[in-house]
Enzyme design. Structure first.
Site, PDB file in Angstrom:
ATOM      1  N   GLU A  30      -2.328  28.801 -37.646  1.00  0.00           N
ATOM      2  CA  GLU A  30      -2.234  29.920 -38.601  1.00  0.00           C
ATOM      3  C   GLU A  30      -3.309  30.964 -38.326  1.00  0.00           C
ATOM      4  O   GLU A  30      -4.237  30.743 -37.539  1.00  0.00           O
ATOM      5  CB  GLU A  30      -2.345  29.405 -40.039  1.00  0.00           C
ATOM      6  CG  GLU A  30      -3.697  28.806 -40.377  1.00  0.00           C
ATOM      7  CD  GLU A  30      -4.106  29.032 -41.821  1.00  0.00           C
ATOM      8  OE1 GLU A  30      -4.063  30.178 -42.300  1.00  0.00           O
ATOM      9  OE2 GLU A  30      -4.488  28.047 -42.479  1.00  0.00           O
ATOM     10  N   LYS A  92      -3.036  39.405 -46.030  1.00  0.00           N
ATOM     11  CA  LYS A  92      -2.863  37.952 -46.125  1.00  0.00           C
ATOM     12  C   LYS A  92      -1.406  37.702 -46.517  1.00  0.00           C
ATOM     13  O   LYS A  92      -0.984  38.044 -47.628  1.00  0.00           O
ATOM     14  CB  LYS A  92      -3.826  37.391 -47.189  1.00  0.00           C
ATOM     15  CG  LYS A  92      -3.642  35.912 -47.460  1.00  0.00           C
ATOM     16  CD  LYS A  92      -4.552  35.443 -48.605  1.00  0.00           C
ATOM     17  CE  LYS A  92      -4.084  34.099 -49.141  1.00  0.00           C
ATOM     18  NZ  LYS A  92      -4.815  33.699 -50.348  1.00  0.00           N
ATOM     19  N   VAL A 112      -0.556  29.272 -44.543  1.00  0.00           N
ATOM     20  CA  VAL A 112       0.198  28.056 -44.209  1.00  0.00           C
ATOM     21  C   VAL A 112       1.687  28.292 -44.469  1.00  0.00           C
ATOM     22  O   VAL A 112       2.538  27.993 -43.618  1.00  0.00           O
ATOM     23  CB  VAL A 112      -0.331  26.847 -45.020  1.00  0.00           C
ATOM     24  CG1 VAL A 112       0.624  25.659 -44.919  1.00  0.00           C
ATOM     25  CG2 VAL A 112      -1.724  26.458 -44.527  1.00  0.00           C
ATOM     26  N   ASP A 144      -1.813  29.349 -61.354  1.00  0.00           N
ATOM     27  CA  ASP A 144      -2.102  29.582 -59.937  1.00  0.00           C
ATOM     28  C   ASP A 144      -1.791  28.330 -59.112  1.00  0.00           C
ATOM     29  O   ASP A 144      -2.584  27.392 -59.042  1.00  0.00           O
ATOM     30  CB  ASP A 144      -3.561  30.012 -59.756  1.00  0.00           C
ATOM     31  CG  ASP A 144      -3.845  30.514 -58.349  1.00  0.00           C
ATOM     32  OD1 ASP A 144      -2.976  30.357 -57.465  1.00  0.00           O
ATOM     33  OD2 ASP A 144      -4.938  31.077 -58.135  1.00  0.00           O
ATOM     34  N   SER A 146      -0.390  27.472 -55.242  1.00  0.00           N
ATOM     35  CA  SER A 146      -0.138  28.118 -53.949  1.00  0.00           C
ATOM     36  C   SER A 146       1.320  27.998 -53.523  1.00  0.00           C
ATOM     37  O   SER A 146       1.951  26.944 -53.676  1.00  0.00           O
ATOM     38  CB  SER A 146      -1.017  27.490 -52.875  1.00  0.00           C
ATOM     39  OG  SER A 146      -0.692  28.039 -51.613  1.00  0.00           O
ATOM     40  N   ALA A 147       1.821  29.093 -52.929  1.00  0.00           N
ATOM     41  CA  ALA A 147       3.167  29.075 -52.352  1.00  0.00           C
ATOM     42  C   ALA A 147       3.256  28.107 -51.170  1.00  0.00           C
ATOM     43  O   ALA A 147       4.355  27.757 -50.737  1.00  0.00           O
ATOM     44  CB  ALA A 147       3.550  30.486 -51.912  1.00  0.00           C
ATOM     45  N   ASP A 148       2.104  27.645 -50.665  1.00  0.00           N
ATOM     46  CA  ASP A 148       2.128  26.629 -49.589  1.00  0.00           C
ATOM     47  C   ASP A 148       2.893  25.375 -50.039  1.00  0.00           C
ATOM     48  O   ASP A 148       3.569  24.732 -49.230  1.00  0.00           O
ATOM     49  CB  ASP A 148       0.707  26.195 -49.206  1.00  0.00           C
ATOM     50  CG  ASP A 148      -0.096  27.277 -48.494  1.00  0.00           C
ATOM     51  OD1 ASP A 148       0.472  28.333 -48.164  1.00  0.00           O
ATOM     52  OD2 ASP A 148      -1.301  27.049 -48.271  1.00  0.00           O
ATOM     53  N   LYS A 165      -9.409  21.371 -50.261  1.00  0.00           N
ATOM     54  CA  LYS A 165     -10.750  21.503 -50.838  1.00  0.00           C
ATOM     55  C   LYS A 165     -10.682  21.223 -52.331  1.00  0.00           C
ATOM     56  O   LYS A 165      -9.710  21.562 -52.978  1.00  0.00           O
ATOM     57  CB  LYS A 165     -11.231  22.941 -50.691  1.00  0.00           C
ATOM     58  CG  LYS A 165     -11.589  23.326 -49.294  1.00  0.00           C
ATOM     59  CD  LYS A 165     -12.340  24.651 -49.326  1.00  0.00           C
ATOM     60  CE  LYS A 165     -12.873  24.979 -47.962  1.00  0.00           C
ATOM     61  NZ  LYS A 165     -11.790  25.377 -47.044  1.00  0.00           N
TER      62      LYS A 165
HETATM   63  N1  PSU Z   1      -7.782  26.632 -47.749  1.00  0.00           N
HETATM   64  C1  PSU Z   1      -8.800  26.521 -46.895  1.00  0.00           C
HETATM   65  N2  PSU Z   1      -8.970  27.460 -45.928  1.00  0.00           N
HETATM   66  C2  PSU Z   1      -8.092  28.499 -45.769  1.00  0.00           C
HETATM   67  C3  PSU Z   1      -6.998  28.587 -46.666  1.00  0.00           C
HETATM   68  C4  PSU Z   1      -6.880  27.640 -47.632  1.00  0.00           C
HETATM   69  O1  PSU Z   1      -9.593  25.592 -47.025  1.00  0.00           O
HETATM   70  O2  PSU Z   1      -8.279  29.337 -44.864  1.00  0.00           O
HETATM   71  C5  PSU Z   1      -5.987  29.697 -46.489  1.00  0.00           C
HETATM   72  C6  PSU Z   1      -4.731  29.178 -45.768  1.00  0.00           C
HETATM   73  O3  PSU Z   1      -4.184  30.213 -44.991  1.00  0.00           O
HETATM   74  C7  PSU Z   1      -3.796  28.862 -46.915  1.00  0.00           C
HETATM   75  C8  PSU Z   1      -4.149  29.971 -47.889  1.00  0.00           C
HETATM   76  O4  PSU Z   1      -2.427  28.869 -46.586  1.00  0.00           O
HETATM   77  O5  PSU Z   1      -5.552  30.129 -47.774  1.00  0.00           O
HETATM   78  C9  PSU Z   1      -3.749  29.643 -49.302  1.00  0.00           C
HETATM   79  O6  PSU Z   1      -3.923  30.778 -50.095  1.00  0.00           O
HETATM   80  P1  PSU Z   1      -3.410  30.753 -51.615  1.00  0.00           P
HETATM   81  O7  PSU Z   1      -4.293  29.754 -52.291  1.00  0.00           O
HETATM   82  O8  PSU Z   1      -3.632  32.150 -52.100  1.00  0.00           O
HETATM   83  O9  PSU Z   1      -1.988  30.335 -51.579  1.00  0.00           O
HETATM   84 MN    MN Z   2      -2.787  31.476 -55.630  1.00  0.00          MN
END
Ligand code: PSU
Ligand code: MN
Length: 314
Positions: A30, A92, A112, A144, A146-148, A165
């Site tokens: 990624e 992003k 991701v 909140d 994540s879309a992941d 994390k």
């Molecule tokens: N968690 C990490 N390091 C990162 C990310 C997440 O420890 O770099 C990044 C990854 O690209 C992940 C994104 O897909 O943040 C998730 O963002 P969000 O929480 O806004 O969905």
């Molecule tokens: Mn988010």
């Protein structure tokens, strides 16, 4: 870019297109971790090191990003430099942002979720990252999530990570993955790793001790028609692990700082990552670089084992 293979909106390097056509192992990487997850120039150093790690383990690296209206699968050194030096000025991109960035010609780094989409389009089965996004602490108020997690539920790619994390709510993250039907495999562990530490006290759905077993699970899932991802959680190498109590303290401060500043939406994760790096005097960054390299190495092994299963008569 002469000789690059184009497939709809995708542009593959000739090396990646050849490897995929010959059923040789390819590992997707990624780019949000480069642009938004680490500062320049450590991010560039890491991006190069990840590619080298994948090659060293016998697979072809495919770092993914959006440039000039194309989804680029495989970045040359100029493109890596462009993305790394842009940092957070790059967009992003998650699932919702991908079409917008392509249509307007923005420079974009894939999360991701968006990397999974591009990998699937290109025919790449295995993807290495550091940590996935998940359910944030306090999600019952902020919503909140994540879309992941939704992408893991729907897109058939194996994502190798070091867990998540504990800026996130790990029990809730695992509950959502269970609900959405995503196998969470521990690589050499029965516990879901917590990114900077090898342990979280939370069980994975299955422990795998070798890459062949992982490849067999991937093939079985997709042969059954069960679309969607598999999460392979590989704990941070022992030598690079950080003290869990010290990290918990830093995470508490980082969360309080983000809260006080009213950070919302897609800015939350990058803000927390940058705050942690400051609060740990850079030790979180060193650990992040080490674990993501190890994930790239493991992903190359999984990609090779999966390619071996897919060989006709193999
Ligand atoms: N968690 C990490 N390091 C990162 C990310 C997440 O420890 O770099 C990044 C990854 O690209 C992940 C994104 O897909 O943040 C998730 O963002 P969000 O929480 O806004 O969905
Ligand atoms: Mn988010």
């Amino acid at each position: 870019m002469p000789n690059h293979l184009t497939q709809g909106r995708l542009t593959l390097t000739p090396e990646i297109a050849d490897a995929l056509a010959g059923n040789r192992p390819v590992v997707a990487l990624e780019s949000t971790v480069i642009s938004h997850g680490m500062p320049y120039p450590k991010n560039l150093e890491t991006a190069r090191a990840l590619e080298a790690e994948v090659r060293g383990a016998g697979a072809v690296p495919a770092t993914i990003a959006v440039m000039d209206g194309r989804i680029r699968v495989g970045l040359d050194d100029d493109a890596l430099e462009r993305l790394a030096s842009a940092g957070p000025a790059a967009w992003k991109l998650s699932r919702r942002d991908l079409p917008v960035a392509l249509a307007v010609g923005a420079l974009g780094a894939t999360t991701v979720a968006a990397t999974m989409i591009a990998a699937r389009m290109a025919g790449i089965a295995v993807f290495a990252t550091g940590g996935i996004g998940g359910v944030h602490r306090g999600a019952e108020h902020s919503f909140d999530v994540s879309a992941d997690l939704d992408e893991l539920a729907r897109t058939s790619v194996c994502v190798v990570c070091a867990g998540a994390k504990s800026i996130l709510d790990l029990p809730k993250t695992l509950e959502v993955l269970e609900t959405r039907g995503v196998p969470v495999l521990g690589f050499g562990t029965g516990e879901f790793p917590a990114f900077y530490s090898r342990r979280s006290g939370l069980p994975v759905s299955h422990r795998c001790d070798n890459v062949t077993e992982v490849a067999n699970i991937l093939r079985t899932k997709w042969e059954l028609g069960l679309e969607g991802g598999v999460l392979l959680a590989n704990p941070i190498p022992l030598a690079d692990e950080l003290d869990a109590d010290a990290m918990e303290d830093a995470i508490g401060r980082a969360l309080a700082d983000a809260d006080a500043k009213g950070i919302k939406g897609k800015d939350v994760t990058p803000h927390l990552l940058a705050a942690l790096e400051r609060l740990t005097g850079g030790r979180s960054l060193t650990a992040n670089m080490a674990l993501i390299r190890d994930n790239a190495r493991v992903a190359a092994g999984v990609a090779a084992a999966y390619a071996a299963l897919e060989k006709p008569n193999g």
